[in-house]
Design a protein around this motif. Sequence first.
Motif, short mmCIF file in Angstrom:
data_model
loop_
_atom_site.label_atom_id
_atom_site.label_comp_id
_atom_site.label_asym_id
_atom_site.label_seq_id
_atom_site.Cartn_x
_atom_site.Cartn_y
_atom_site.Cartn_z
N SER A 69 0.80 -1.10 -0.04
CA SER A 69 -0.28 0.04 0.14
C SER A 69 0.90 1.28 -0.02
N ASP A 70 2.16 1.16 0.01
CA ASP A 70 3.12 2.27 -0.24
C ASP A 70 3.46 2.56 -1.56
N TYR A 71 3.44 3.75 -1.93
CA TYR A 71 3.74 4.28 -3.37
C TYR A 71 4.94 5.33 -3.28
N SER A 72 5.58 5.04 -4.00
CA SER A 72 7.23 6.35 -4.05
C SER A 72 7.23 6.53 -5.36
N LEU A 73 7.82 7.84 -5.30
CA LEU A 73 8.09 8.63 -6.22
C LEU A 73 9.65 9.01 -6.06
N THR A 74 10.80 8.40 -6.87
CA THR A 74 11.91 8.74 -6.63
C THR A 74 12.57 9.55 -7.90
N ILE A 75 13.50 10.44 -7.59
CA ILE A 75 14.14 11.16 -8.51
C ILE A 75 15.50 11.11 -8.30
N ASN A 76 16.02 10.64 -9.17
CA ASN A 76 17.69 10.38 -9.38
C ASN A 76 18.15 11.58 -9.73
N SER A 77 19.50 11.78 -9.22
CA SER A 77 20.23 13.04 -9.66
C SER A 77 19.33 14.16 -9.57
N LEU A 78 19.12 14.83 -8.75
CA LEU A 78 18.15 15.80 -8.60
C LEU A 78 18.73 17.19 -9.27
N GLU A 79 18.01 17.79 -10.17
CA GLU A 79 18.27 19.03 -10.71
C GLU A 79 17.57 20.21 -10.18
N SER A 80 18.04 21.60 -10.30
CA SER A 80 17.35 22.60 -9.67
C SER A 80 15.90 22.95 -10.07
N GLU A 81 15.60 22.41 -11.33
CA GLU A 81 14.19 22.28 -11.96
C GLU A 81 13.29 21.53 -11.34
N ASP A 82 13.83 20.53 -10.50
CA ASP A 82 12.88 19.77 -9.90
C ASP A 82 12.33 20.14 -8.42
N MET A 83 12.96 21.30 -8.13
CA MET A 83 12.35 21.96 -6.85
C MET A 83 11.05 22.39 -6.83
N ALA A 84 10.10 21.67 -6.09
CA ALA A 84 8.71 22.01 -6.41
C ALA A 84 7.93 21.25 -5.46
N ILE A 85 6.63 21.27 -5.40
CA ILE A 85 5.85 20.42 -4.39
C ILE A 85 5.26 19.33 -5.13
N TYR A 86 5.27 18.21 -4.75
CA TYR A 86 5.01 16.94 -5.20
C TYR A 86 3.75 16.38 -4.35
N TYR A 87 2.69 16.02 -5.36
CA TYR A 87 1.30 15.26 -4.81
C TYR A 87 0.97 14.06 -5.42
N CYS A 88 0.63 13.33 -4.55
CA CYS A 88 0.07 11.96 -5.11
C CYS A 88 -1.36 11.93 -5.10
N LEU A 89 -2.17 11.16 -5.94
CA LEU A 89 -3.46 11.09 -6.20
C LEU A 89 -3.97 10.02 -6.26
N GLN A 90 -4.66 9.22 -5.41
CA GLN A 90 -5.38 8.01 -5.69
C GLN A 90 -6.83 8.37 -6.68
N HIS A 91 -7.09 7.35 -7.56
CA HIS A 91 -8.30 7.45 -8.35
C HIS A 91 -8.97 6.14 -8.69
N ASN A 92 -8.68 5.22 -7.55
CA ASN A 92 -9.48 3.89 -7.41
C ASN A 92 -11.13 3.97 -7.12
N GLU A 93 -10.93 4.79 -5.94
CA GLU A 93 -12.51 5.17 -5.45
C GLU A 93 -12.54 6.76 -5.41
N TYR A 94 -13.58 7.43 -6.56
CA TYR A 94 -13.26 8.78 -6.31
C TYR A 94 -11.85 9.16 -6.46
N HIS A 95 -11.31 10.21 -5.80
CA HIS A 95 -10.30 10.83 -5.77
C HIS A 95 -9.62 11.48 -4.57
N THR A 96 -8.48 11.06 -4.34
CA THR A 96 -7.98 11.74 -3.19
C THR A 96 -6.52 12.13 -3.38
N PHE A 97 -6.21 13.58 -3.04
CA PHE A 97 -4.87 13.91 -3.25
C PHE A 97 -3.96 13.71 -1.60
N GLY A 98 -2.66 13.42 -1.84
CA GLY A 98 -1.91 13.60 -0.57
C GLY A 98 -1.70 15.20 -0.16
#
Lengths: 106, 113
Positions: A69-98
């Motif tokens: 039940s754990d989902y991961s987003l990995t970024i290798n070799s971070l670049e300056s353009e990657d600085m941001a806010i990241y959200y997950c979203l489940q859409h199995n039953e309606y929709h819920t953001f992290g």
Amino acid sequence: DIQMTQSPSSLPASLGDRVTITCRASQDIGNYLRWFQQKPGKSPRLMIYGATNLAAGVPSRFSGSRSGSDYSLTINSLESEDMAIYYCLQHNEYHTFGAGTKLELK
Amino acid sequence: QVQLKESGPGLVQPSQTLSLTCTVSGFSLTSYSVHWVRQHSGKSLEWMGRMWSDGDTSYNSAFTSRLSISRDTSKSQVFLKMNSLQTEDTGTYYCARRDFDFWGPGTMVTVSS
């Protein structure tokens, strides 16, 4: 309702680092999980769909994975353009953001 | 190319009704559903509801009693109406295509007297 617990809320990192953001689903959502990147003043951008598939135009340093039940987003070799806010979203039953993870320079 | 664009009043008085329009181009509303998503300033995203390609609707239970989504396929427009607005409804409202692969730029709504 399905809850998505996202961690960490803030992630200081250096350029070139490998970072991982995680969302835990309160119920089974299969692979109905997407990841978004949002920069200040901009709309969210789809990065990953189906838990592990890279969206069009997304650099290959981004990847998605699932372990139970754990989902991961990995970024290798971070670049300056990657600085941001990241959200997950489940859409199995309606929709819920992290709650979001703010990735910032250390 | 695929585009979505939200439009609305900007400022709404408390207890009044919010009316927003999402105008789309580059795809048909009879082939793709459209979502409405809200974001409070500095906060996370909140899914509000969806207009399906067949004209059906789905709503977040947190909004069900005061939210209505409709469409005009001839004008390629999806509408959001939400009544009994409170200050907590202040935020940026987005529309997005079915898979969240395309989003509008968002429209800021302030609820204030």
